[in-house]
Design a protein around this motif. Structure first.
Motif, mmCIF file in Angstrom:
data_model
loop_
_atom_site.group_PDB
_atom_site.id
_atom_site.type_symbol
_atom_site.label_atom_id
_atom_site.label_comp_id
_atom_site.label_asym_id
_atom_site.label_seq_id
_atom_site.Cartn_x
_atom_site.Cartn_y
_atom_site.Cartn_z
ATOM 1 N N ILE A 139 13.438 28.130 19.030
ATOM 2 C CA ILE A 139 12.760 26.944 18.508
ATOM 3 C C ILE A 139 12.084 27.348 17.197
ATOM 4 C CG2 ILE A 139 10.826 25.346 18.814
ATOM 5 C CD1 ILE A 139 11.366 25.326 21.782
ATOM 6 N N ASP A 140 12.264 26.527 16.179
ATOM 7 C CA ASP A 140 11.594 26.795 14.918
ATOM 8 C C ASP A 140 10.672 25.631 14.564
ATOM 9 O OD1 ASP A 140 10.722 27.375 12.430
ATOM 10 O OD2 ASP A 140 12.716 27.639 11.519
ATOM 11 N N PRO A 141 9.370 25.840 14.614
ATOM 12 C CA PRO A 141 8.427 24.740 14.368
ATOM 13 C C PRO A 141 8.609 24.077 13.000
ATOM 14 C CG PRO A 141 7.282 26.665 15.228
ATOM 15 C CD PRO A 141 8.681 27.093 14.929
ATOM 16 N N LYS A 142 9.232 24.794 12.068
ATOM 17 C CA LYS A 142 9.391 24.216 10.731
ATOM 18 C C LYS A 142 10.304 22.998 10.728
ATOM 19 C CE LYS A 142 8.969 28.503 8.079
ATOM 20 N NZ LYS A 142 9.407 29.357 9.224
ATOM 21 N N ASN A 143 11.077 22.855 11.799
ATOM 22 C CA ASN A 143 12.016 21.737 11.844
ATOM 23 C C ASN A 143 11.376 20.403 12.201
ATOM 24 O OD1 ASN A 143 14.282 23.262 11.188
ATOM 25 N ND2 ASN A 143 14.539 23.956 13.297
ATOM 26 N N TYR A 144 10.062 20.420 12.480
ATOM 27 C CA TYR A 144 9.414 19.194 12.957
ATOM 28 C C TYR A 144 8.223 18.869 12.070
ATOM 29 C CZ TYR A 144 12.114 21.035 16.847
ATOM 30 O OH TYR A 144 13.125 21.561 17.601
ATOM 31 N N PRO A 145 7.815 17.609 12.037
ATOM 32 C CA PRO A 145 6.659 17.231 11.195
ATOM 33 C C PRO A 145 5.454 18.119 11.519
ATOM 34 C CG PRO A 145 7.690 15.278 12.115
ATOM 35 C CD PRO A 145 8.369 16.456 12.749
ATOM 36 N N TYR A 159 2.448 25.447 21.968
ATOM 37 C CA TYR A 159 2.798 25.144 23.358
ATOM 38 C C TYR A 159 4.003 24.212 23.471
ATOM 39 C CZ TYR A 159 -1.482 27.338 24.981
ATOM 40 O OH TYR A 159 -2.465 28.240 25.273
ATOM 41 N N GLY A 160 4.338 23.581 22.375
ATOM 42 C CA GLY A 160 5.464 22.658 22.447
ATOM 43 C C GLY A 160 5.773 22.136 21.064
ATOM 44 N N VAL A 161 6.969 21.557 20.941
ATOM 45 C CA VAL A 161 7.280 20.856 19.699
ATOM 46 C C VAL A 161 7.498 19.403 20.056
ATOM 47 C CG1 VAL A 161 8.215 22.796 18.421
ATOM 48 C CG2 VAL A 161 9.702 21.493 19.955
ATOM 49 N N PRO A 162 7.268 18.510 19.100
ATOM 50 C CA PRO A 162 7.416 17.089 19.411
ATOM 51 C C PRO A 162 8.867 16.737 19.701
ATOM 52 C CG PRO A 162 7.063 17.429 17.062
ATOM 53 C CD PRO A 162 6.823 18.749 17.723
ATOM 54 N N LYS A 163 9.055 15.785 20.614
ATOM 55 C CA LYS A 163 10.400 15.270 20.845
ATOM 56 C C LYS A 163 10.624 14.014 19.994
ATOM 57 C CE LYS A 163 11.160 12.522 24.466
ATOM 58 N NZ LYS A 163 10.862 11.210 23.878
ATOM 59 N N ASP A 164 9.560 13.397 19.567
ATOM 60 C CA ASP A 164 9.700 12.157 18.793
ATOM 61 C C ASP A 164 8.395 11.911 18.045
ATOM 62 O OD1 ASP A 164 7.836 11.277 20.675
ATOM 63 O OD2 ASP A 164 9.357 10.392 21.941
ATOM 64 N N GLY A 359 18.898 5.057 20.001
ATOM 65 C CA GLY A 359 17.898 4.048 19.665
ATOM 66 C C GLY A 359 16.636 4.096 20.482
ATOM 67 N N ALA A 360 16.447 5.181 21.255
ATOM 68 C CA ALA A 360 15.276 5.209 22.125
ATOM 69 C C ALA A 360 13.991 5.408 21.335
ATOM 70 C CB ALA A 360 15.433 6.311 23.170
ATOM 71 N N VAL A 361 14.032 6.313 20.380
ATOM 72 C CA VAL A 361 12.799 6.731 19.695
ATOM 73 C C VAL A 361 13.128 7.139 18.260
ATOM 74 C CG1 VAL A 361 11.629 7.613 21.743
ATOM 75 C CG2 VAL A 361 13.211 9.084 20.480
ATOM 76 N N ILE A 362 12.088 7.491 17.500
ATOM 77 C CA ILE A 362 12.301 8.217 16.260
ATOM 78 C C ILE A 362 12.291 9.684 16.640
ATOM 79 C CG2 ILE A 362 11.514 8.692 13.910
ATOM 80 C CD1 ILE A 362 9.848 6.250 13.962
ATOM 81 N N PRO A 363 13.435 10.367 16.581
ATOM 82 C CA PRO A 363 13.425 11.780 16.966
ATOM 83 C C PRO A 363 12.619 12.594 15.966
ATOM 84 C CG PRO A 363 15.572 11.131 16.108
ATOM 85 C CD PRO A 363 14.754 9.895 16.194
ATOM 86 N N ALA A 364 12.064 13.712 16.427
ATOM 87 C CA ALA A 364 11.145 14.467 15.578
ATOM 88 C C ALA A 364 11.850 15.473 14.684
ATOM 89 C CB ALA A 364 10.113 15.186 16.457
ATOM 90 N N PHE A 365 13.024 15.941 15.095
ATOM 91 C CA PHE A 365 13.732 16.962 14.323
ATOM 92 C C PHE A 365 14.050 16.414 12.933
ATOM 93 C CE2 PHE A 365 15.904 21.062 15.114
ATOM 94 C CZ PHE A 365 16.537 21.218 13.899
#
Lengths: 439, 293, 313
Positions: A139-145, A159-164, A359-365
């Protein structure tokens, strides 16, 4: 879905949270922090592809299950011997259940956590850090907001990265603007533009009971945004003090008081009786300050063809609140390797792209949000993505709910004009700072 | 229906006298007006709920209420099936409801009888203890009960779901009240005939409180059928959840499809309503054939 | 009333006085067999948690455990907290209004019990519907009824020229609105219990009263009500106990972030807020114990007073 705020009737967050209280009530004699299933270590070794395990993945939103099942089908291809039980619990009771499980060492192996509840679980050793996954490059935190990565970081540990994620925008009804002869919102709008337009529409269309703007009057969609736009803060940078009585923060609160006093918005009572989104989708409010999550309801409403969206207007600066849910592994999981394998898979670009496409969410990646932007033809949903540039994370602490209750106690009176601004905000600041100290 | 009506009209015939016949018609008119108007007011929210279950979400969410949706959206009911393992959950609901209802009838009737009509040391104290469990907020029990069920290895099982609900202070109080209302004579006669307390209880006293047992059954069925928090907490598999819990998961945290929820809750309510319609005849007829003449 | 009641022969199938009425006998070990199955479950699943809560009320908690004994500090804080009295007051208002449903239920149940009344089963179902309905679904309907701008209730009030308030969001009116729903949802239950009680009244008594020329109203007052008192007592006690537990309904009707909530909260709501929101589980335990003591006291008083008005107990 990644919201933290509550909607009357439908999202009885407090019930769920409150229920957790009871769980906690009887907790003391029964377990020690961290649980017996294993203390959080942050260890990670990639699971062998033939790992055999049966794990539970707990979440609260039924509407996302379809997309999640699609993700799980992909996961099954990589790990054919790991079976995943999706445990959906309505938000009302989700945290009651989670806290009961946390107190009994029966937590789900992988589960959703939101910002307001994150620190409580992380600080008490209920959640496994992802330091091992980061070190291994899984997992690379740089890939998420980054604002959201920060939300799930405590004391420097991830502890986690966002899913959306969700941001807040200004939905508006073109037809009502035309009817009132007011120019529609632009991305350059300021607070004054919003107030002027809102009051004009309200007075011109008064006969039809139409108001200029409606907002949820909660933190995430309403006053946190204006506080940040005014350059203020809810909590000080060190997390120890409330800043409600600071000048900038006060401005962000008074904005709503003035707007309601000018009749540009329905009153606090009206917005309690009839939630903001209902005013908007019924064509009784020309603007709605609300999250991207409103799109499915708006798209199904009779006013859908007249709807457009703009960024939130600017105060001293541009700002929006951002929030997103994270998948976290239970520290006490007996199938930690399998749970981490799923956590890594769900954080991958492929899985998040699939979430977005369904279409469920705005994905975070980063870079997987195109499908979202195009999901409402003719409506510029890109606005919600562009706002990332100046998004601020939802204010949280280890005991978020405690001071959220104080806000709910003091702020409505300020908005309604029935409580004096200065002394009420002073009082709120004092009590909230005391609550933060207890957390 | 017919037997209930005939029993009542038989009673009416029996009590009819020339003096009252002339007054009967106006009095019934008053009763019909009061019960009709009152009944409509009572049923109104429920009827509106039925209409909503056949509307679109936009109509339900409209600020100006939509009283009639025009096109009826029957598919809302079909959609519920698509989103839930409806039949397995219905099976769980029926199973746990039957178990609890039988258990409560047995346990509460036994204990209620003892508290009402037997003499023993500490009777009032024990009754007080049983009733005292009604006096705290019910969620106080959640974690302790969860951990008991967990230690028995009953998480995600039917025994785990039903266990705490087998024991009812309310039901005990209800049955105690029922037994206290009975005359002593029958009991004494049976005792003189040499019947032991068990025989007196089963052969003489139980039949006399059948209508109250029906009331207990109705309330237990309702409690068990609608219970939400406990089954949600002790189960983590959708297939093992009762219907009410399954339906609760339908409300997404953001997009709430109200008509679906209305339809779902009506579908969940329907079996209970039918059970009530069947049981109410027993409430009404119970005494008529109980020998209390 | 009393004159006629005396005229009604007590022995007509009604219980004789229980106390000392049946000579000397002992039930030996039988009561144990009858009571033990229930008591074992009650002790394990309910009494033990209460004992734990009692102990916790004298402690201060960490969020995830680790309590320290703090004496009566929680109780001292409780009696000094104005919110405790607000929530107590609201709970009492709610209880009082819902209790109005008891005489109403007696009257309606008696009407339903009218011999030869047609459609009685149908009416009974109508009155019982609210008790069956699922609270969360019905709360939405009630919010529409109470809506300040477009609500059905205010529309009716406007017909008679009365301005309606924003029911669920105005302090004072909010608890009233919740009480109305509470009354609505409990009436059917009371009626069904009373119906069972009514059926136990021997028809002979009504015949005797009718022969004596008693009017329907007088028969109601002199036969129905006195002979129904044990059931009325039961319904009253149960109504008080359940009214003190007001929480779900309050929350469902008012919703979160309701500006009227701080002035409309119930005792149990207050308990929840303290327990989770403030993470003061020791304090919450003290509130739970206060609720326990309050309902316990009220119920005890009811049991003591019943000798004055409840027949044959």
């Amino acid at each position: 879905m990644p919201r933290t705020t509550s909607h009357p009737v439908t999202r009885r967050a407090l019930v769920g949270l409150a229920g957790a209280a009871t769980a906690g009530l009887l907790l003391a004699g029964c377990s020690s922090p961290g649980g017996s299933g294993g203390a959080p270590s942050g260890d990670y070794t990639a699971a062998p592809k033939d790992l055999k395990a049966s794990i539970t993945y707990a979440l609260w939103d039924q509407t996302q299950v379809k997309a999640i099942q699609a993700n799980l089908a992909g996961f099954k291809k990589e790990y054919p011997n790991i079976s995943v039980n999706v445990d959906v619990t309505p938000y009302d009771t989700y945290f009651t259940k989670l806290q009961t499980e946390a107190s009994s060492n029966t937590m789900p192996d992988l589960f959703w956590l939101n910002g307001p509840n994150f620190q409580l679980y992380a600080d008490n050793g209920k959640v496994e850090p992802i330091t091992g996954e980061i070190k291994a490059g899984a997992i690379d935190p740089k890939n998420y907001p980054s604002a959201l990565v920060d939300l799930y970081t405590a004391n420097g540990v991830h502890y986690g990265v966002p899913k959306d994620f969700d941001t807040i925008g200004l939905w508006y009804n073109k037809a009502l603007f035309a009817k009132a002869g007011v120019a529609v919102p632009t991305s350059d709008w300021t607070w004054d533009d919003l107030t002027t337009a809102a009051t004009t529409i309200s007075s011109k269309l008064k006969g039809q009971g139409i108001y200029g703007v409606a907002a949820g009057m909660d933190g995430q969609t309403t006053y946190y945004d204006t506080i940040f736009q005014a350059g203020g803060n809810v909590i000080s940078a060190d997390g120890k003090k409330s800043e409600y009585a600071s000048d900038a923060t006060k401005k962000g609160i008074v904005f709503w008081r003035d707007l309601i006093a000018s009749k540009g918005s329905p009153s606090v009572k009206q917005l309690t009786d009839t939630p903001a989104d209902q005013w908007f989708v019924s064509g009784k409010a020309a603007m709605l300050i609300g999250g991207d999550w409103g799109r499915s309801e708006i798209a199904a409403a009779p006013i859908a063809k007249d709807v457009q969206v703009a960024p939130l207007p600017k105060g001293e600066q541009k700002a929006t609140v951002i929030h997103g849910v994270s998948n976290v592994v239970a520290a006490g999981s007996r199938n930690k390797q399998a749970a981490q394998a799923l956590q890594v898979y769900l954080a991958s670009k492929a899985a998040q792209q699939q979430q977005g496409d369904m279409g469920a969410v705005i994905p975070a990646f980063n870079g997987t949000q195109d499908s979202f932007a195009k999901s409402m033809p003719g409506v510029d949903l890109q606005v919600f993505l562009d706002e990332l540039a100046y998004a601020k994370p939802l204010p949280v602490s280890k005991n978020t709910a405690a001071w959220n209750a104080l806000e709910a106690k003091y702020l409505p009176g300020v908005f309604a004009g029935t409580s004096p601004v200065d002394s009420t905000l002073e009082q709120l600041q004092t009590e909230m700072t005391a609550a933060l100290a207890k957390g | 229906m017919s037997s209930a009506v005939s029993t009542r009209s038989a009673a009416a015939v029996r009590t009819r006298t020339p003096a009252t016949r002339s007054r009967r018609r106006p009095r019934h008119a008053v009763a019909h007006v009061v019960l009709g108007v009152g009944g409509f007011l009572m049923a109104f929210p429920f009827l509106w709920q039925i209409i909503m279950s056949l509307s679109t979400n936009s109509q339900v969410r409209s600020v100006v209420p939509t009283f009639w949706p025009g096109t009826l959206q029957w598919h809302n009911y079909v959609d519920v099936f698509a989103q839930l393992p409806f039949l397995p959950q219905l099976g769980v609901s029926v199973t746990i409801t039957v178990i609890r209802t039988v258990a409560q009838i047995v346990l509460c009737t036994l204990a209620g009888y003892a508290f009402a009509r037997m003499r023993f040391r500490g009777r009032n104290l024990l009754l007080g203890l049983v009733l005292s469990i009604l006096l705290v907020p019910s969620q106080v029990y959640l974690l302790s009960q969860y951990q008991i069920v967990q230690s028995l290895g009953w998480l995600n099982t039917i025994p785990g779901i039903v266990a705490p609900g087998l024991f009812s202070a309310f039901g005990t109080f209800l049955m105690r009240t029922a037994f206290m209302n009975l005359p002593n004579e029958l009991e004494e006669a049976a005792r003189i005939d040499g019947a032991n307390p068990w025989q007196i209880f089963t052969r003489v006293m139980m039949p006399l409180v059948r209508s109250n047992i029906s009331v207990l059954a109705i309330t237990t069925v309702l409690f068990s059928w609608n219970e939400l928090l406990w089954p949600l907490v002790v189960t983590t598999y959708a297939n093992l959840q009762p219907l009410a819990a399954g339906l609760a998961t339908l409300s997404g945290s953001v997009t709430v499809d109200y008509p679906i929820i209305m339809a779902a809750s009506l579908m969940a309510t329907a079996p209970v309503l039918i059970a009530f319609i069947l049981l109410q005849r027993r409430v009404i007829d119970g005494i008529a054939s109980s020998g209390l003449k | 009333m009393s004159g006629f009641q005396r005229a009604v022969p007590r022995a007509a199938g009604r219980p004789a006085t229980r106390r000392g009425g049946s000579g000397v006998h002992t039930d030996g070990w039988w009561p144990v067999l009858f009571v033990a199955p229930l008591l074992i479950g009650v002790a394990a699943f309910y009494l033990w948690p209460i004992v734990q809560t009692f102990w916790f009320s004298f402690t201060t908690f960490g969020v995830f455990g680790g309590q320290t004994f703090s004496g009566v500090a929680n109780y001292v804080a409780l009696v000094q907290d104005p919110e405790f009295y607000t929530s107590l007051g609201n709970t009492l208002i709610y209880t009082a209004i819902v209790l109005l449903g008891v005489p109403l239920a007696v009257w309606l149940a008696a009407l339903l019990n009218t011999p030869g009344l047609r459609f009685a089963s149908f009416y009974r179902v109508l009155f019982f519907l609210p008790y069956i309905a699922m609270p969360t679904a019905v709360a939405l309907v009630w919010r529409l009824i109470f809506n300040g701008d477009y609500g059905v209730l205010n529309w009716f009030l406007s017909l008679v020229g009365l301005p309606g308030p924003y029911w669920v969001s105005t302090p004072g009116f909010a608890i009233l609105a919740v009480s109305i729903v509470g009354l609505w949802s409990s009436l059917g239950f009371s009626m069904i219990v009373l119906a069972a009680g009514l059926k136990a009244i021997p028809p002979e008594l009504y015949e005797a009263a009718e022969l004596d020329g008693a009017s329907p109203a007088r028969r109601f007052r002199s036969v129905t009500v006195p002979l129904l008192t044990p059931t009325i007592f039961f319904v009253t006690v149960v109504t008080v106990i359940s009214s003190f537990q007001l929480f779900d309904l309050l929350y469902a009707i008012m919703g979160p972030r309701n500006p009227a909530m701080p002035s409309s909260m119930s005792l149990v709501f207050y308990f929840f807020q303290a327990g989770f929101v403030d993470n003061q589980q020791g304090f919450a335990a003290a509130i739970a114990m206060a609720i326990f003591a309050l309902i316990g006291l009220v119920t005890l008083v009811q049991f003591r007073l019943q000798r004055r008005w409840v027949a044959d107990v």
